[in-house]
Design a protein around this motif. Structure first.
Motif, PDB file in Angstrom:
ATOM      1  N   SER A  35       1.154  -1.043  -0.402  1.00 21.39           N
ATOM      2  CA  SER A  35       0.128   0.086   0.019  1.00 21.39           C
ATOM      3  C   SER A  35       1.074   1.521   0.055  1.00 21.39           C
ATOM      4  N   GLN A  36       1.739   1.584   0.734  1.00 22.12           N
ATOM      5  CA  GLN A  36       3.233   2.753   0.188  1.00 22.12           C
ATOM      6  C   GLN A  36       3.021   2.741  -0.989  1.00 22.12           C
ATOM      7  N   SER A  89       0.333  -6.758   4.130  1.00 16.24           N
ATOM      8  CA  SER A  89       1.466  -7.063   4.591  1.00 16.24           C
ATOM      9  C   SER A  89       1.247  -7.564   6.477  1.00 16.24           C
ATOM     10  N   LEU A 126      -0.010   4.833  -1.984  1.00 17.03           N
ATOM     11  CA  LEU A 126       0.056   6.278  -1.812  1.00 17.03           C
ATOM     12  C   LEU A 126       1.115   7.387  -2.490  1.00 17.03           C
ATOM     13  N   PHE A 129       1.179   8.402   9.100  1.00 17.88           N
ATOM     14  CA  PHE A 129       2.226   8.024   8.836  1.00 17.88           C
ATOM     15  C   PHE A 129       2.920   8.532   8.337  1.00 17.88           C
ATOM     16  N   TYR A 167       0.875   0.020  17.681  1.00 20.67           N
ATOM     17  CA  TYR A 167       1.980   1.126  18.129  1.00 20.67           C
ATOM     18  C   TYR A 167       0.985   1.766  18.886  1.00 20.67           C
TER      19      TYR A 167
HETATM   20  C1  LIG Z   1       0.079   3.189   8.025  1.00 21.43           C
HETATM   21  C2  LIG Z   1       0.561   2.656   6.886  1.00 21.43           C
HETATM   22  N1  LIG Z   1      -0.106   2.294   5.482  1.00 21.43           N
HETATM   23  C3  LIG Z   1       0.502   2.106   5.112  1.00 21.43           C
HETATM   24  C4  LIG Z   1       2.026   1.085   5.229  1.00 21.43           C
HETATM   25  C5  LIG Z   1       2.811   0.256   4.277  1.00 21.43           C
HETATM   26  O1  LIG Z   1       2.228  -1.227   4.390  1.00 21.43           O
HETATM   27  P1  LIG Z   1       2.935  -2.272   2.414  1.00 21.43           P
HETATM   28  O2  LIG Z   1       3.307  -0.991   1.907  1.00 21.43           O
HETATM   29  O3  LIG Z   1       3.396  -3.282   3.437  1.00 21.43           O
HETATM   30  O4  LIG Z   1       1.279  -2.487   2.458  1.00 21.43           O
HETATM   31  C6  LIG Z   1       2.239   0.819   6.512  1.00 21.43           C
HETATM   32  C7  LIG Z   1       4.251   0.032   7.619  1.00 21.43           C
HETATM   33  O5  LIG Z   1       4.134   0.448   8.132  1.00 21.43           O
HETATM   34  C8  LIG Z   1       1.119   1.839   7.519  1.00 21.43           C
HETATM   35  O6  LIG Z   1       2.106   1.128   9.187  1.00 21.43           O
END
Ligand SMILES: Cc1ncc(COP(=O)(O)O)c(C=O)c1O
Length: 397
Positions: free
Chosen positions: A105-106, A237, A109, A130, A326
């Motif tokens: 999901s990074q 993840s 974003l 975040f 957290y």
């Molecule tokens: C709030 C939040 N969004 C997105 C992510 C991104 O995760 P990923 O790219 O592994 O899906 C994280 C990872 O720690 C997160 O804490």
């Protein structure tokens, strides 16, 4: 010799190493207790299930062709279809055309920011937010505005979108109440402000009743994801395995069509093999894995709460998360979380993260983020004791 600095694009001046990524380098040191990064515990990775899925997919000559080929930029169609059903199961029905599969999901974003933000454009974020989202947005050189919880004070904005964590937010562990979600949707409608909802921890509620996501509440109001303004990001993840790097965006179809163009330009597609493995595992056992994760992290949350109760000096307060990874500590005013984190590492051999980095503007420096996801309970207890000692010494003199 070339002066590289003179050649970099202006955006690079905002891109700095993340404290959290740097601290991951310390994971190899057994003398340090890790209460810093929000990594899932590898003990939960469904290793055997993933191995079976991989063998099944690659053992079938037809399946293997698809698995090892370039995938469609939109994502592996059966996974998009499954995710449409999954979104319905969490109260947010959508069609496969409303889903884009991303590399975690990074990446979602980053793509959302690339889609909406030109240099100087406004983006609304919570304080704190975040850090990965802030770093992704920074590359597009936006101006940040504060998104107040529930947005009741929100009268006007020129921001292109607001970015919101709804459940067990990274970094505070707190959630938006249902009333705050409704108020935010009211403001979003009144101001025509799209909301990017980060659903990363939605499945990790340990206690209390589920609260519908912004996307689910919006669909209940408008009748369809296409009629609304919410863009939802999700990930496998935290419940299955982060290394497979599979996340998704659920959004109105016109937005997905644009994001697909960005995906094509960015990395063509997410690994077909990884998508197929995740589909195999998730379709058979996502709910089982999620239930396992909830029980596991609930015990860790409870044990960290007990350790904080027993070891923190009276001037320190902290959040009591109902899920996620957290806890957010507020230290006495005037104390610098960065200095405390450094001292905790050097003298206490406990790694925690200073809170200031999570603020897009106006950092509250007397804050720390702790994570209870990775350290086993006895190690975490020891880590909190060590942090308590360092804090008492710092506060005392
Ligand atoms: C709030 C939040 N969004 C997105 C992510 C991104 O995760 P990923 O790219 O592994 O899906 C994280 C990872 O720690 C997160 O804490």
């Amino acid at each position: 010799m070339t002066d590289w600095n003179a050649r970099y694009a202006p955006r690079m001046s905002r891109m700095v190493a993340s404290d959290i990524r740097e601290r991951m380098k310390l994971l190899a040191r057994p003398d340090i207790v890790h209460l810093g990064g929000g990594l899932p515990d590898p003990a939960l990775f469904p290793r055997a299930r993933i191995a079976e899925a991989c063998a099944r997919i690659l053992g079938d000559p037809i399946g293997a062709r698809t698995a090892l080929q370039y995938a469609l930029s939109e994502g592996h169609p059966p996974l998009r279809e499954w995710l449409a059903g999954y979104m319905a199961s969490i109260g947010a029905p959508c069609r496969p055309d409303n889903i884009l599969i991303t590399n975690g999901s990074q990446q979602a974003l980053d793509f959302v920011a690339k889609l909406f933000l030109a240099p100087g454009d406004g983006v609304m974020v919570e304080l704190p937010s975040f850090i990965g989202a802030l770093r992704a947005f920074d590359a597009y050189e936006p101006c940040y505005e504060r998104l107040p919880d529930g947005a009741t004070e929100l009268r006007t904005t020129r921001a292109k979108f607001g970015y919101v964590g709804t459940d067990f937010r990274n970094p505070t562990g707190t959630s938006l109440s249902r009333a705050a979600r409704e108020a935010l949707l009211d403001a979003s409608a009144a101001l025509d402000l799209p909301l990017v909802e980060d659903g990363c921890y939605e499945k990790l509620r340990f206690d209390g009743a589920d609260i519908p996501s912004l996307l689910a509440l919006e669909i209940a109001r408008t009748g369809s994801i296409d009629a609304g303004r919410v863009i939802y990001t999700g990930t496998f993840s935290k419940i299955i395995a982060p290394s497979l790097r599979v996340g998704w965006v659920a959004a109105p179809e016109p937005v997905i069509r644009k994001l697909v163009l960005i995906k094509q330009a960015g990395d063509l597609a997410t690994s077909a093999l990884n998508q197929m493995i995740l589909l195999d595992v998730a379709a058979a056992s996502l709910e089982t894995e999620a239930a396992k994760a909830r029980a596991f992290y609930r015990a860790r949350r409870d044990s960290m709460m007990a350790a904080l109760d027993a070891n923190m000096p009276p001037q320190v307060t902290w959040t009591r998360p109902e899920g996620g990874f957290y806890v957010w500590l507020t230290l006495p005013a005037g104390l610098d979380g960065n200095a405390v984190a450094e001292r905790a590492l050097a003298e206490g051999r406990v790694s925690v993260i200073s809170g200031a980095a999570f603020y897009a503007t106006a950092p509250e420096r007397n804050t720390l983020r702790l994570s209870f996801s990775l350290a086993p309970e006895d190690a975490a207890r020891e880590g909190v004791q060590r942090l308590g000692r360092v804090l008492r010494e710092t506060i005392g003199g």
